[in-house]
Design an enzyme around this catalytic site. Structure first.
Site, PDB file in Angstrom:
ATOM      1  N   ASP A  53      -6.727  -4.699  -5.603  1.00 23.19           N
ATOM      2  CA  ASP A  53      -6.431  -3.333  -5.181  1.00 23.19           C
ATOM      3  C   ASP A  53      -5.019  -2.912  -5.595  1.00 23.19           C
ATOM      4  O   ASP A  53      -4.734  -1.717  -5.756  1.00 23.19           O
ATOM      5  CB  ASP A  53      -6.519  -3.181  -3.664  1.00 23.19           C
ATOM      6  CG  ASP A  53      -7.657  -3.932  -3.009  1.00 23.19           C
ATOM      7  OD1 ASP A  53      -8.076  -4.966  -3.542  1.00 23.19           O
ATOM      8  OD2 ASP A  53      -8.103  -3.498  -1.937  1.00 23.19           O
TER       9      ASP A  53
ATOM     10  N   ASP B 117       0.796  -1.226   0.000  1.00 22.42           N
ATOM     11  CA  ASP B 117       0.000   0.000   0.000  1.00 22.42           C
ATOM     12  C   ASP B 117       0.827   1.274   0.000  1.00 22.42           C
ATOM     13  O   ASP B 117       0.273   2.371   0.125  1.00 22.42           O
ATOM     14  CB  ASP B 117      -0.939   0.003   1.210  1.00 22.42           C
ATOM     15  CG  ASP B 117      -2.015  -1.058   1.081  1.00 22.42           C
ATOM     16  OD1 ASP B 117      -2.584  -1.172  -0.010  1.00 22.42           O
ATOM     17  OD2 ASP B 117      -2.274  -1.758   2.064  1.00 22.42           O
TER      18      ASP B 117
END
Length: 685
Positions: free
Chosen positions: A177, A118
């Protein structure tokens, strides 16, 4: 330019897109983007100036006016400063800028955080937006490059993907994602010239494309790879209703990520996947267009964040495909999200914007966690971030269904003082030199769409000039025949380029050996409109009997412009060639000392960017051509003749066969997205 959310008239235009699924929604709210960003500034500036940075980054705004703050390593930590940057992008308020800088700085240590994938979410929504909007490379560039090196360490050359979660030493989990993090690496490749980043993102995107989608276009959330041999162990949907269901936010991540990959690399397979994922999303939307948290969970909680992410992705997808339906759906989604059902009012104690977001409902269902902990039907910062980004993107593109168009204008002044529009014309033989006073309106043929306009000098100069536009209206029918000078800023825009003896904005010449020949002294020159529709316009210039280096050439030059673009296309065909000729095209460099080049798929791109327009406004200009046609590049200095002050490309010529290229122009006063080099680079065709 500020836009108003769609009126009932526009809503009627949007309705057919989803008519097969649902009736039309209720009347839209009377909210402009100005009022929404004013609301966002009020709420988020209050949070930014009253919350303690030491307590962490705000993630959730609760109904009682309090906030949940999380550690800087949390995957959502970049979105709070990112929201401030989105607000600042809209109205450039210095108080918002100060707050955005302060909260962004809290994330500087994250550039070396290597525990999950992330880092792209965290660093690009904060430092990346800071760099785009301030241009402060000294403060913001290096953390992004360090973050890219850190994130690249999670790539596994056997699985050919970037590892998402560290759940066990023996697994390699990759989630959909992760597509959202790839832009950090393409950015690093562009800034450093390190092609290994591009090899990595292509490998990851290609493997995700192959393994993470069902035949109907829906996506799996997670693929579990065997890190030893790269095989797929299992596919499941961790945050969806079931392993074979379609989790709405994951589908939105897929649309956004593959659209961005196409923007960054220009490779068709990524656009194809974005279209497939987008069409599934659209076909499964409910009546008010805001999806349920899982497409296979009708009647359960909605996920406004999935709607916001998809809306933001649909704007560039519409530009990339030329399909208005994606922009239409983006506007429908934002229309719904801007209603009182989803958007908090100014007097609502909840400090964020969007209600009814769903983060991880299975944590509540399977683990018995509280709805607030599982983030079910609450406010979440990333939903607010992509909601504002989508509104900014709509404002920046200045496009709307029915507002596009193209136009060609060629007119001649007669003895009675009238301007007579022409569909075809032959240049007078005594008009080889510059014609003074001008016989032709604006000195030659002009062409435009809703975003930009161009003109070509219909004399021996044959340079091309740019009209920067601040309106979607077609304006060239009047430019050059009114009292107001187009060399001065007008409400519609202005002539933004000084051409001199350069090729200007993509004009052409010829190179034979070391000799350069400027197009313009042919025996005859003809102009003829081939096509003129709202979607596309084309015209042809014939240069017959061009005497060059002891040979006589005939040249056909077709110029085309399409609605929704920021440039035009050229197709040049010469006959009478001997085989040693090369076509020249290029970009004026009177006010630029840097030229950028890159390869995008099978195309070569050369562009300039900076304060190179009249009035020192920021302007980006680019020429692109098939890589196989590019023989080289170079620069003509101001003292060179007959062509000077030009960054040029040398292109391959074959007798009787067309050589094609495209020219793109982006003027910041007409589109705030061109306030950064990256913003301009995104629209280069």
């Amino acid at each position: 330019m500020r836009i108003l959310l769609p009126s009932l008239v526009l809503l009627c235009l949007l309705r057919p897109v989803l008519a097969q699924q649902s009736p039309a929604p209720a009347a839209p709210p009377a909210l402009s983007t100005d009022s929404i960003f004013s609301l966002a500034k009020e709420k988020y500036l209050h949070a930014a100036t009253t919350l303690d940075t030491a307590a962490g980054l705000p993630r959730n705004a609760w109904d009682d006016g309090t906030w949940r703050q999380v550690d800087r390593e949390d995957w959502t930590s970049g979105f709070f400063p990112g929201i401030l940057w989105q607000v600042y992008a809209y109205d450039r308020d210095p108080e918002v800028l100060a707050a955005a800088k302060m909260w962004t700085e809290t994330l500087r240590p994250n550039q070396t955080y290597d525990r999950n994938h992330d880092i792209g979410f965290i660093m690009y929504s904060s430092f990346g937006k800071a760099l785009e909007l301030t241009g402060d490379t000294a403060t913001y560039l290096q953390p992004l490059l360090t973050a890219a090196r850190t994130g690249a360490g999670r790539f596994n050359s056997t699985t050919r993907t970037i590892r998402s979660w560290d759940r066990a030493d023996t697994n390699h989990l990759t989630i959909v994602d992760n597509m959202m993090n790839l832009h950090l690496f393409t950015f690093a490749a562009r800034e450093t010239g390190d092609s290994s980043y591009l090899e990595m993102v292509r490998a990851h995107a290609d493997r995700t494309d192959a393994e993470q989608f069902r035949p109907d276009g829906s996506s799996y959330h997670v693929v579990d790879y065997n890190p030893a041999d790269g095989s797929v162990r299992s596919r499941h949907t961790h945050q969806g209703k079931g392993d074979e269901t379609a989790w709405a936010r994951g589908q939105a991540w897929a649309i956004y990520g593959f659209t961005e990959m196409y923007q960054d690399l220009g490779e068709q397979r990524y656009l194809d996947r974005a279209i497939s994922a987008a069409d599934y999303f659209i076909e499964n939307l409910p009546a008010d267009t805001v999806p349920y948290w899982d497409f296979d969970a009708p009647g359960e909680e909605r996920d406004a964040s999935a709607a916001a992410i998809a809306a933001s992705a649909f704007v560039p997808l519409s530009e990339a495909t030329g399909e208005a339906k994606y922009r239409n759906v983006a506007e429908r989604l934002l229309l719904a999200l801007s209603s009182p059902e989803y958007l908090a009012a100014a007097d609502d104690p909840m400090g964020g914007l969007l209600r009814h977001q769903t983060g991880n409902k299975p944590r509540m269902l399977n683990n018995g966690e509280d709805a607030r902990v599982a983030e079910v039907d609450v406010n979440i910062n990333y939903g607010d971030y992509y909601y504002l980004e989508a509104l900014n993107r709509l404002s920046d593109t200045r496009m709307s269904p029915g507002m596009g168009g193209t136009n060609i204008r060629m007119a001649r002044h007669d003895e009675a003082g009238n301007w007579n529009e022409l569909t075809e014309a032959t240049r007078d033989t005594d008009h080889l030199g510059q014609i003074l006073p001008p016989v032709y309106q604006s000195e030659g043929p002009m062409w435009e769409n809703e975003n930009v306009g161009f003109r070509l000098y219909f004399d021996e100069r044959n340079g091309i000039d740019i009209f920067g536009k601040r309106t979607n209206d077609m304006i060239l029918d009047k430019v050059g025949m009114e009292v107001e000078s187009y060399h001065e800023l007008q409400p519609w825009g202005m002539d933004v380029l000084k051409v001199g003896n350069s090729l200007g904005a993509g004009s052409i010449g010829l190179m034979i050996g070391d000799s350069v020949y400027r197009l313009g002294d042919a025996a005859e020159e003809h102009f003829r409109i081939l096509e003129e529709t709202p979607e596309r316009s084309r015209f042809l210039l014939d240069y017959n009997g061009w005497e060059v280096a002891g040979r006589t050439l005939d040249l056909d030059w077709e110029i085309s412009i399409e609605a929704g673009t920021y440039g035009y296309g050229s197709s040049v065909t010469l006959t009478g060639l001997r085989g040693d000729e090369e076509l020249l095209t290029g970009i004026v460099n009177l006010h630029s000392d840097t030229v950028y080049t890159e390869q995008r798929g099978d195309r070569f791109v050369m562009y300039t960017y900076g304060p190179q327009a009249e009035l020192d406004n920021t302007l980006g200009m680019a020429v692109s051509a098939e890589q196989d046609d590019v023989l080289g590049q170079g620069e003509f200095t101001p003292d060179d003749t007959p062509v000077g002050s030009t960054y040029y490309l040398r292109l391959k010529l074959t007798d009787g066969q067309p050589t094609t290229y495209r020219f793109t122009a982006g003027w910041e006063p007409g589109n705030a997205a061109f306030g950064t080099r990256e913003g301009f680079a995104r629209v280069i065709e």
